[in-house]
Design a protein around this motif. Sequence first.
Motif, PDB file in Angstrom:
ATOM      1  N   HIS A   1       0.829  -1.119  -0.124  1.00 53.05           N
ATOM      2  CA  HIS A   1       0.110   0.098  -0.055  1.00 53.05           C
ATOM      3  C   HIS A   1       0.818   1.104  -0.121  1.00 53.05           C
ATOM      4  O   HIS A   1       1.973   1.414   0.644  1.00 53.05           O
ATOM      5  CB  HIS A   1      -0.923  -0.061   1.389  1.00 53.05           C
ATOM      6  N   ILE A   2       0.327   2.201  -0.827  1.00 49.98           N
ATOM      7  CA  ILE A   2       1.351   3.368  -0.950  1.00 49.98           C
ATOM      8  C   ILE A   2       0.262   4.668  -0.651  1.00 49.98           C
ATOM      9  O   ILE A   2      -0.715   4.734  -1.332  1.00 49.98           O
ATOM     10  CB  ILE A   2       2.105   3.506  -2.152  1.00 49.98           C
ATOM     11  N   GLN A   3       0.731   5.797  -0.153  1.00 52.97           N
ATOM     12  CA  GLN A   3       0.185   7.185  -0.068  1.00 52.97           C
ATOM     13  C   GLN A   3       1.241   8.130  -0.480  1.00 52.97           C
ATOM     14  O   GLN A   3       2.102   8.232   0.489  1.00 52.97           O
ATOM     15  CB  GLN A   3      -0.566   7.273   1.258  1.00 52.97           C
ATOM     16  N   ILE A   4       1.144   8.670  -1.370  1.00 51.34           N
ATOM     17  CA  ILE A   4       2.286   9.586  -1.946  1.00 51.34           C
ATOM     18  C   ILE A   4       1.429  10.888  -2.449  1.00 51.34           C
ATOM     19  O   ILE A   4       0.474  10.942  -2.764  1.00 51.34           O
ATOM     20  CB  ILE A   4       3.410   9.154  -3.028  1.00 51.34           C
ATOM     21  N   VAL A   5       2.209  12.117  -2.349  1.00 50.96           N
ATOM     22  CA  VAL A   5       1.919  13.286  -2.835  1.00 50.96           C
ATOM     23  C   VAL A   5       2.703  13.680  -4.443  1.00 50.96           C
ATOM     24  O   VAL A   5       3.875  13.411  -4.407  1.00 50.96           O
ATOM     25  CB  VAL A   5       2.425  14.454  -1.785  1.00 50.96           C
ATOM     26  N   VAL A   6       1.937  14.057  -5.164  1.00 55.91           N
ATOM     27  CA  VAL A   6       2.503  14.317  -6.431  1.00 55.91           C
ATOM     28  C   VAL A   6       2.088  15.452  -7.103  1.00 55.91           C
ATOM     29  O   VAL A   6       0.813  16.112  -6.676  1.00 55.91           O
ATOM     30  CB  VAL A   6       2.153  12.970  -7.413  1.00 55.91           C
ATOM     31  N   LYS A   7       2.587  15.913  -8.284  1.00 61.95           N
ATOM     32  CA  LYS A   7       2.123  17.150  -8.927  1.00 61.95           C
ATOM     33  C   LYS A   7       2.023  16.868 -10.125  1.00 61.95           C
ATOM     34  O   LYS A   7       2.686  16.230 -10.811  1.00 61.95           O
ATOM     35  CB  LYS A   7       3.484  18.312  -8.655  1.00 61.95           C
ATOM     36  N   ILE A   8       0.976  17.354 -10.578  1.00 63.49           N
ATOM     37  CA  ILE A   8       0.304  17.097 -12.040  1.00 63.49           C
ATOM     38  C   ILE A   8       1.238  17.882 -13.230  1.00 63.49           C
ATOM     39  O   ILE A   8       1.410  19.079 -12.956  1.00 63.49           O
ATOM     40  CB  ILE A   8      -1.107  17.286 -12.242  1.00 63.49           C
ATOM     41  N   VAL A   9       1.820  17.066 -13.927  1.00 59.90           N
ATOM     42  CA  VAL A   9       2.898  18.137 -14.875  1.00 59.90           C
ATOM     43  C   VAL A   9       2.065  18.133 -16.294  1.00 59.90           C
ATOM     44  O   VAL A   9       2.220  19.300 -16.654  1.00 59.90           O
ATOM     45  CB  VAL A   9       4.015  16.661 -15.152  1.00 59.90           C
ATOM     46  N   ALA A  10       1.221  17.484 -16.606  1.00 56.52           N
ATOM     47  CA  ALA A  10       0.769  17.691 -18.070  1.00 56.52           C
ATOM     48  C   ALA A  10      -0.899  17.343 -17.692  1.00 56.52           C
ATOM     49  O   ALA A  10      -1.304  16.661 -16.756  1.00 56.52           O
ATOM     50  CB  ALA A  10       1.112  16.817 -18.906  1.00 56.52           C
TER      51      ALA A  10
ATOM     52  N   LYS B   1      -4.574   8.545 -18.436  1.00 57.37           N
ATOM     53  CA  LYS B   1      -3.214   8.558 -18.198  1.00 57.37           C
ATOM     54  C   LYS B   1      -2.966   9.980 -17.550  1.00 57.37           C
ATOM     55  O   LYS B   1      -3.367  10.988 -18.386  1.00 57.37           O
ATOM     56  CB  LYS B   1      -2.319   8.441 -19.491  1.00 57.37           C
ATOM     57  N   LEU B   2      -2.058  10.124 -16.645  1.00 51.45           N
ATOM     58  CA  LEU B   2      -1.673  11.205 -16.040  1.00 51.45           C
ATOM     59  C   LEU B   2      -0.198  11.334 -15.826  1.00 51.45           C
ATOM     60  O   LEU B   2       0.309  10.510 -15.337  1.00 51.45           O
ATOM     61  CB  LEU B   2      -2.492  11.367 -14.680  1.00 51.45           C
ATOM     62  N   LEU B   3       0.438  12.590 -16.194  1.00 49.17           N
ATOM     63  CA  LEU B   3       1.988  12.417 -15.967  1.00 49.17           C
ATOM     64  C   LEU B   3       2.234  13.209 -14.668  1.00 49.17           C
ATOM     65  O   LEU B   3       1.610  14.413 -14.757  1.00 49.17           O
ATOM     66  CB  LEU B   3       2.513  13.232 -17.279  1.00 49.17           C
ATOM     67  N   VAL B   4       2.752  12.754 -13.698  1.00 47.15           N
ATOM     68  CA  VAL B   4       2.968  13.300 -12.440  1.00 47.15           C
ATOM     69  C   VAL B   4       4.290  13.127 -11.988  1.00 47.15           C
ATOM     70  O   VAL B   4       5.399  12.648 -12.733  1.00 47.15           O
ATOM     71  CB  VAL B   4       2.072  12.652 -11.229  1.00 47.15           C
TER      72      VAL B   4
ATOM     73  N   THR C   1       4.243   8.177 -15.003  1.00 49.28           N
ATOM     74  CA  THR C   1       2.745   8.263 -15.487  1.00 49.28           C
ATOM     75  C   THR C   1       2.094   7.187 -14.727  1.00 49.28           C
ATOM     76  O   THR C   1       2.513   5.950 -14.261  1.00 49.28           O
ATOM     77  CB  THR C   1       2.777   7.478 -16.884  1.00 49.28           C
ATOM     78  N   ILE C   2       0.708   7.726 -14.269  1.00 50.46           N
ATOM     79  CA  ILE C   2      -0.281   6.870 -13.709  1.00 50.46           C
ATOM     80  C   ILE C   2      -1.324   6.643 -14.444  1.00 50.46           C
ATOM     81  O   ILE C   2      -1.771   7.328 -15.398  1.00 50.46           O
ATOM     82  CB  ILE C   2      -0.604   7.194 -12.340  1.00 50.46           C
ATOM     83  N   CYS C   3      -1.847   5.259 -14.414  1.00 57.77           N
ATOM     84  CA  CYS C   3      -3.238   4.995 -14.954  1.00 57.77           C
ATOM     85  C   CYS C   3      -4.264   4.957 -14.035  1.00 57.77           C
ATOM     86  O   CYS C   3      -4.216   4.254 -13.173  1.00 57.77           O
ATOM     87  CB  CYS C   3      -2.933   3.718 -15.916  1.00 57.77           C
TER      88      CYS C   3
ATOM     89  N   TYR D   1      -9.319  17.692 -12.172  1.00 58.31           N
ATOM     90  CA  TYR D   1      -7.995  18.065 -11.848  1.00 58.31           C
ATOM     91  C   TYR D   1      -7.248  18.366 -13.025  1.00 58.31           C
ATOM     92  O   TYR D   1      -7.603  17.994 -14.327  1.00 58.31           O
ATOM     93  CB  TYR D   1      -7.227  16.609 -11.403  1.00 58.31           C
ATOM     94  N   ILE D   2      -6.409  19.447 -12.986  1.00 57.16           N
ATOM     95  CA  ILE D   2      -5.620  20.086 -13.947  1.00 57.16           C
ATOM     96  C   ILE D   2      -4.136  20.450 -13.793  1.00 57.16           C
ATOM     97  O   ILE D   2      -3.814  19.807 -12.709  1.00 57.16           O
ATOM     98  CB  ILE D   2      -6.220  21.572 -14.425  1.00 57.16           C
ATOM     99  N   ALA D   3      -3.478  20.447 -14.564  1.00 56.34           N
ATOM    100  CA  ALA D   3      -1.932  20.414 -14.593  1.00 56.34           C
ATOM    101  C   ALA D   3      -1.559  21.829 -13.598  1.00 56.34           C
ATOM    102  O   ALA D   3      -2.340  22.845 -13.096  1.00 56.34           O
ATOM    103  CB  ALA D   3      -1.084  20.970 -16.031  1.00 56.34           C
ATOM    104  N   ASN D   4      -0.344  21.068 -12.831  1.00 55.75           N
ATOM    105  CA  ASN D   4       0.204  22.119 -11.870  1.00 55.75           C
ATOM    106  C   ASN D   4      -0.568  22.051 -10.432  1.00 55.75           C
ATOM    107  O   ASN D   4      -0.475  22.919  -9.481  1.00 55.75           O
ATOM    108  CB  ASN D   4       0.375  23.698 -12.193  1.00 55.75           C
ATOM    109  N   LYS D   5      -1.360  21.136 -10.336  1.00 54.82           N
ATOM    110  CA  LYS D   5      -2.161  20.910  -8.897  1.00 54.82           C
ATOM    111  C   LYS D   5      -1.611  19.635  -8.082  1.00 54.82           C
ATOM    112  O   LYS D   5      -1.104  18.947  -9.019  1.00 54.82           O
ATOM    113  CB  LYS D   5      -3.469  20.929  -9.190  1.00 54.82           C
ATOM    114  N   TYR D   6      -1.672  19.773  -6.968  1.00 55.95           N
ATOM    115  CA  TYR D   6      -1.399  18.519  -6.239  1.00 55.95           C
ATOM    116  C   TYR D   6      -2.148  17.784  -5.799  1.00 55.95           C
ATOM    117  O   TYR D   6      -3.339  18.109  -5.487  1.00 55.95           O
ATOM    118  CB  TYR D   6      -0.371  19.098  -5.102  1.00 55.95           C
TER     119      TYR D   6
END
Length: 104
Positions: free
Chosen positions: A3-12, A27-30, A46-48, A61-66
Amino acid sequence: MNHIQIVVKIVAPPKQYIFKDDIIFSKLLVKFVPIKSNTNSKDIFTICIWGNLSYDLMKYYIANKYLIIDGYISIKNSPNSLTLSNLPNVEKIRISVLNLYPLK
Protein backbone atom coordinates in the motif's frame (compact mmCIF):
# COMPACT_ATOMS: atom_id res chain seq x y z
CA MET A 1 0.88 -5.73 1.10
CA ASN A 2 2.30 -2.84 -0.95
CA HIS A 3 0.00 0.00 0.00
CA ILE A 4 1.25 3.48 -0.88
CA GLN A 5 0.16 7.04 -0.21
CA ILE A 6 2.20 9.73 -1.94
CA VAL A 7 1.91 13.39 -2.82
CA VAL A 8 2.43 14.21 -6.50
CA LYS A 9 2.19 17.25 -8.73
CA ILE A 10 0.34 17.01 -12.06
CA VAL A 11 2.80 17.85 -14.84
CA ALA A 12 0.52 17.69 -17.89
CA PRO A 13 -3.26 17.61 -18.43
CA PRO A 14 -4.78 14.12 -18.16
CA LYS A 15 -5.65 12.19 -21.31
CA GLN A 16 -8.66 9.90 -21.45
CA TYR A 17 -8.91 6.72 -23.54
CA ILE A 18 -11.87 4.42 -24.27
CA PHE A 19 -11.57 0.73 -25.15
CA LYS A 20 -13.99 -1.19 -27.40
CA ASP A 21 -15.95 -2.49 -24.40
CA ASP A 22 -16.63 1.06 -23.09
CA ILE A 23 -13.89 0.68 -20.52
CA ILE A 24 -12.51 4.11 -19.74
CA PHE A 25 -9.11 4.96 -18.33
CA SER A 26 -6.97 8.06 -18.00
CA LYS A 27 -3.23 8.55 -18.15
CA LEU A 28 -1.70 11.25 -16.02
CA LEU A 29 1.88 12.49 -16.03
CA VAL A 30 2.97 13.36 -12.47
CA LYS A 31 6.14 13.92 -10.47
CA PHE A 32 7.09 13.18 -6.88
CA VAL A 33 6.94 16.07 -4.46
CA PRO A 34 10.28 16.27 -2.60
CA ILE A 35 10.38 16.15 1.18
CA LYS A 36 12.89 18.98 1.43
CA SER A 37 11.62 22.26 0.05
CA ASN A 38 15.00 23.33 -1.34
CA THR A 39 15.36 20.36 -3.71
CA ASN A 40 13.88 20.05 -7.17
CA SER A 41 12.44 16.62 -7.96
CA LYS A 42 12.78 15.38 -11.52
CA ASP A 43 11.14 11.99 -10.92
CA ILE A 44 8.33 12.05 -13.47
CA PHE A 45 6.14 9.01 -14.09
CA THR A 46 2.79 8.05 -15.57
CA ILE A 47 -0.16 6.71 -13.61
CA CYS A 48 -3.25 5.07 -15.09
CA ILE A 49 -6.65 5.50 -13.51
CA TRP A 50 -9.67 3.36 -14.43
CA GLY A 51 -13.45 3.61 -14.27
CA ASN A 52 -15.41 6.27 -12.41
CA LEU A 53 -12.24 7.67 -10.87
CA SER A 54 -11.13 8.46 -14.43
CA TYR A 55 -14.22 10.64 -14.92
CA ASP A 56 -13.45 12.54 -11.71
CA LEU A 57 -9.86 13.04 -12.78
CA MET A 58 -10.87 14.57 -16.10
CA LYS A 59 -13.51 16.78 -14.48
CA TYR A 60 -11.69 18.20 -11.45
CA TYR A 61 -7.91 18.01 -11.85
CA ILE A 62 -5.66 20.16 -14.05
CA ALA A 63 -1.91 20.68 -14.53
CA ASN A 64 0.18 22.17 -11.70
CA LYS A 65 -2.18 20.96 -8.97
CA TYR A 66 -1.15 18.62 -6.16
CA LEU A 67 -2.75 15.24 -5.39
CA ILE A 68 -2.54 12.61 -2.74
CA ILE A 69 -2.57 9.21 -4.42
CA ASP A 70 -3.80 6.20 -2.46
CA GLY A 71 -3.17 2.80 -4.01
CA TYR A 72 -0.94 -0.22 -4.46
CA ILE A 73 2.54 -0.30 -5.91
CA SER A 74 4.01 -3.17 -7.91
CA ILE A 75 7.02 -3.79 -10.11
CA LYS A 76 6.72 -5.08 -13.65
CA ASN A 77 9.70 -6.79 -15.22
CA SER A 78 10.01 -6.07 -18.91
CA PRO A 79 12.65 -7.45 -21.23
CA ASN A 80 15.39 -5.06 -22.16
CA SER A 81 15.11 -3.64 -25.67
CA LEU A 82 18.73 -4.51 -26.36
CA THR A 83 19.53 -7.95 -27.71
CA LEU A 84 22.48 -8.64 -25.44
CA SER A 85 21.63 -11.57 -23.21
CA ASN A 86 23.86 -10.52 -20.30
CA LEU A 87 21.90 -7.31 -19.60
CA PRO A 88 19.31 -7.49 -16.81
CA ASN A 89 15.61 -6.91 -17.32
CA VAL A 90 14.26 -3.40 -16.86
CA GLU A 91 11.91 -2.97 -13.91
CA LYS A 92 9.03 -0.51 -14.16
CA ILE A 93 7.00 0.74 -11.23
CA ARG A 94 3.22 0.53 -11.49
CA ILE A 95 0.78 2.23 -9.17
CA SER A 96 -2.82 1.00 -9.09
CA VAL A 97 -4.72 4.06 -7.91
CA LEU A 98 -7.68 3.47 -5.59
CA ASN A 99 -8.39 7.07 -4.52
CA LEU A 100 -7.31 10.60 -5.37
CA TYR A 101 -7.47 13.51 -2.98
CA PRO A 102 -6.80 17.16 -3.82
CA LEU A 103 -4.15 18.90 -1.76
CA LYS A 104 -4.86 22.51 -0.95
